[in-house]
Design an enzyme around this catalytic site. Structure first.
Site, short mmCIF file in Angstrom:
data_model
loop_
_atom_site.label_atom_id
_atom_site.label_comp_id
_atom_site.label_asym_id
_atom_site.label_seq_id
_atom_site.Cartn_x
_atom_site.Cartn_y
_atom_site.Cartn_z
N HIS A 1 41.48 38.08 36.12
CA HIS A 1 40.51 37.08 35.69
C HIS A 1 41.19 35.73 35.46
O HIS A 1 40.60 34.68 35.67
CB HIS A 1 39.82 37.51 34.38
CG HIS A 1 38.95 38.71 34.52
ND1 HIS A 1 39.44 39.99 34.47
CD2 HIS A 1 37.61 38.81 34.71
CE1 HIS A 1 38.43 40.84 34.62
NE2 HIS A 1 37.32 40.16 34.77
N ASP B 1 34.81 41.36 44.10
CA ASP B 1 34.84 41.09 42.67
C ASP B 1 34.46 39.62 42.50
O ASP B 1 34.33 38.88 43.48
CB ASP B 1 36.24 41.40 42.10
CG ASP B 1 36.20 41.77 40.62
OD1 ASP B 1 35.20 41.47 39.95
OD2 ASP B 1 37.19 42.34 40.13
#
Length: 339
Positions: free
Chosen positions: A178, A248
């Protein structure tokens, strides 16, 4: 028709801008976050409104359990999947039964409020990665497989397709994709013998997969979700996977190696993903959408399999979904409270 981009909204109801975006042919999905959730009744009103605008939209959420569950107020708080792995060491049969009940319970509540599917379960091993940790069922594939299989069986019995993540495995990489570039230094053989085994053994049961934003540098210079080698050569050809492939979130830091949001989405789609996610950044989502406006729509029959069996229900501020739901809810809450 289902488009190739999944995006999000800022609030608990649709703005005029959201409505216009929903009408774009290449928008195929919406993902909900905690900021979009006030109560079961409000979520069902939101998803119903989305379908009034765009009847064929797919609506998703991350409702894994533990620290990753967006639906909280008015919903069952689920244990982290790692708790089932701990119980499995002492009482394997009970752990498998509870995992199945948990999968059914999660799916039943998510479907009730008009959401087609949760991006679950996590099939990564609980190894070096802090961002995975107890989101994974266990530390090795032989423990993960029976528990994840039971969880997915419960999901499917409730009427929900599953999504295994993050292929070929994020658990052996310390960096959090992330916020940082995530690089795995191992050989293909090492990855295949360890992390990939969970995905390979569960493949007959999997409806969808989400590749990791991890660069397996000895195998390919691109993150797995941007890699024709991982997506087409390994998943589609060698492993024969014919389910849906979701990227993702393309706003994550580890995806930035591909350039702007437009380049990232195109990289994911050209590698072989069916749908790309651009979340928490409306300007990037619009840029990505503009860049694929003239592309062919993705594989419709494949994406159609992700549509959930959403019940015709009048939802209040608290859920009431019948005797089986009540029983499973009590069992899972008792199990969660035992930690």
């Amino acid at each position: 028709m289902i488009g190739a981009l999944m995006l999000d909204i800022a609030g608990t109801e649709l703005t005029q801008e959201d409505i216009e975006l929903l009408r774009a042919p290449q928008v195929g999905g919406m993902i909900l976050f905690a900021r979009n959730i006030e109560s079961p009744q409000q979520v069902r009103a939101l998803t119903d409104h989305m379908r009034q605008i765009r009847p064929d939209i797919l609506i998703a959420v991350d409702q894994e359990g533990g620290r990753v569950q967006r639906l909280k107020t008015g919903f069952t708080l689920l244990p982290a999947m790692g708790r089932f792995g701990e119980l499995y060491q002492q009482q394997p049969e009970q752990a498998i039964q509870l995992a199945e009940q948990c999968g059914w319970l999660m799916a039943t509540e998510v479907l009730a409020v008009g959401i087609d599917f949760s991006f679950a379960p996590v099939l990564d091993i609980n190894d070096l990665s802090d961002v995975i940790g107890d989101r994974g069922f266990a530390k090795n594939p032989q423990d993960i497989v029976p528990l994840a299989s039971a969880f997915m069986k419960g999901m499917q019995q409730a009427g929900m397709a599953n999504t295994g993540k993050h292929f070929p495995g994020h658990g052996s990489v310390q960096a959090d994709s992330h916020v940082a570039a995530a690089i795995d230094h191992r050989s293909y053989d090492e990855i295949h013998q360890k992390d990939m085994q969970t995905f390979i053994q569960l493949m007959p049961q999997l409806d969808a997969l989400m590749p990791a934003h991890v660069i397996y540098e000895q195998v390919d210079p691109n993150p797995a979700g941007f890699s024709p080698f991982w997506v087409q050569e390994i998943l589609r050809k060698q492993l024969g996977f014919d389910g849906v492939l979701f990227s993702d979130d393309l706003s994550m830091q580890a995806a930035c190696v591909a350039g702007g949001a437009d380049a990232r989405l195109q990289a994911a789609l050209s590698a072989g993903c069916d749908m790309g996610l651009v979340c928490n950044d409306r300007s990037s989502a619009c840029l990505a959408l503009d860049s694929i406006e003239h592309l062919a729509l993705p594989h419709q029959q494949r994406l159609e399999r992700m549509r959930g069996k959403i019940p015709e229900l009048k939802i209040g501020n608290t859920l009431e979904l019948g005797d089986v739901w009540q029983s499973h809810k009590a069992q899972i809450e008792k199990f969660k409270d035992s930690f």
